[in-house]
Design an enzyme around this catalytic site. Sequence first.
Site, short mmCIF file in Angstrom:
data_model
loop_
_atom_site.label_atom_id
_atom_site.label_comp_id
_atom_site.label_asym_id
_atom_site.label_seq_id
_atom_site.Cartn_x
_atom_site.Cartn_y
_atom_site.Cartn_z
N ASP A 136 0.01 -24.25 37.39
CA ASP A 136 0.86 -23.47 36.49
C ASP A 136 0.23 -22.12 36.15
O ASP A 136 0.59 -21.48 35.17
CB ASP A 136 1.09 -24.24 35.18
CG ASP A 136 2.20 -25.26 35.30
OD1 ASP A 136 2.84 -25.33 36.36
OD2 ASP A 136 2.44 -26.01 34.32
N ASP A 289 -0.21 -37.65 26.74
CA ASP A 289 -0.90 -38.83 27.26
C ASP A 289 -0.81 -40.00 26.29
O ASP A 289 -0.50 -41.13 26.67
CB ASP A 289 -2.36 -38.49 27.56
CG ASP A 289 -3.01 -37.64 26.48
OD1 ASP A 289 -2.43 -37.52 25.38
OD2 ASP A 289 -4.09 -37.09 26.72
#
Length: 534
Positions: A136, A289
């Site tokens: 990214d 996460d």
Amino acid sequence: MDGVTPKFVLPETFDGVRMEITGQLGMIWELVKAPVIVPLLQLAVYICLLMSLMLLGERVYMGFVIVLVKLFWKKPEQRYKFEPIQDDEELGSSNFPVVLVQIPMFNEREVYKLSIGAASGLSWPSDRLVIQVLDDSTDPTVKQMVELECQRWASKGINIRYQIRENRVGYKAGALKEGLKRSYVKHCEYVVIFDADFQPEPDFLRRSIPFLVHNPNIALVQARWRFVNSDECLLTRMQEMSLDYHFTVEQEVGSATHAFFGFNGTAGIWRIAAINEAGGWKDRTTVEDMDLAVRASLRGWKFLYLGDLQVKSELPSTFRAFRFQQHRWSCGPANLFRKMVMEIIRNKKVRFWKKVYVIYSFFFVRKVIAHWVTFCFYCVVLPLTILVPEVKVPIWGSVYIPSIITILNSVGTPRSIHLLFYWILFENVMSLHRTKATLIGLFEAGRANEWVVTAKLGSGQSAKGNTKGLKRFPRIFKLPDRLNTLELGFAAFLFVCGCYDFVHGKNNYFIYLFLQTMSFFISGLGWIGTYVPS
């Protein structure tokens, strides 16, 4: 009249008030103190003592369980079915499951080669391994460097794919989610995630994948982090002490008792079917996460932590990078707690005691209370009681409980026991930012979704060799790039309280207050992370 000098004349009453301003303020203070200040401060003391007891109970419980685990619990290979996956001449590599390795990156100029090289060196059949670099980056130079590195490994026969996106929607969660949509991923059964500075050993998959293959109820196998630059400076040593407790105690206890713990975002292997069943990656918080882990656990999936399976990584070695990381790690769990507490309560697939563990122990005590009591009690309430001697703090609350908690926290890193004093002062400073971050997360305020990628320097594997043992000294006369005014403000407050206690106090709190003042002052000037005492 011409010889008279013009003179500004104040009203007599105003002049009197001006001359007696100190006395007036003292009178107001005495009028307000007894009916308002003392009861409120005494209530704050009771609340802080209650939070201290909650945290002490949590630490003692985990200490008791970890002793049982180490002495009597069976090893993971004995608790779960485990059979190494062997090479077979007749079957070839077909008995190996297809594994996807995802490496999310964002302008990782210093470390991109580390994770790509380590993933390419994994001991796994090349036709059963897909490496996916999710870049990214916004820096065109870095993007070109990463792409060339991928091409270099691809020319050696490694099945590596370089993927970019048009935007950074969802940050890391968005990148991981987009990566799983690729057509060549459809035949993959498991996905292992490594951040750009993580370097797994070649046998990483052979030691972890068999647990997933032979135990269909396990969704996640989490490895432990090992820090290549822990000896770089005092800042990294302090981080190692905190994180070692997390991995040595918290993760181990969660895995052994409830088969649940928070995914650490990297160095873990997921069953892709479990990710899909849990609803996939979501970017509603900055702890995607942990979000996925909680949702998967609520659907009945189990997690396994392997403490002896370690992956090399890098700790932030600048105070600025560490502050941004801690904001994300403190704000995200509090925000997730706000969003998921009712979903956890209503869930019917999870046992009652596991709900209690997740809500009370995992979220409330560790992610909220632990930060609040450290800051509110030791940096605010206790210093204020010096200015209001009518409010008493029992010695068991101000000395004995924090001493026991500190000793229990130190078991994770016995080699740094001599740094325990520095660690206490450092944790108190960081509790300021963690408390602020938890409040932002709970109330979903302005910075709740702020995502700043932790800067990595590749310091553990630099071109000049390992930096172990390196001691850097502060450049005292160099002005900092940015003053941390919040820390400097608390340094001034604690200094005033310390001076008052030195003159009027009886408990000798000024010793602690002056030391804590120095810690806040050093942090305010950005001088943390410069020297490691031997």
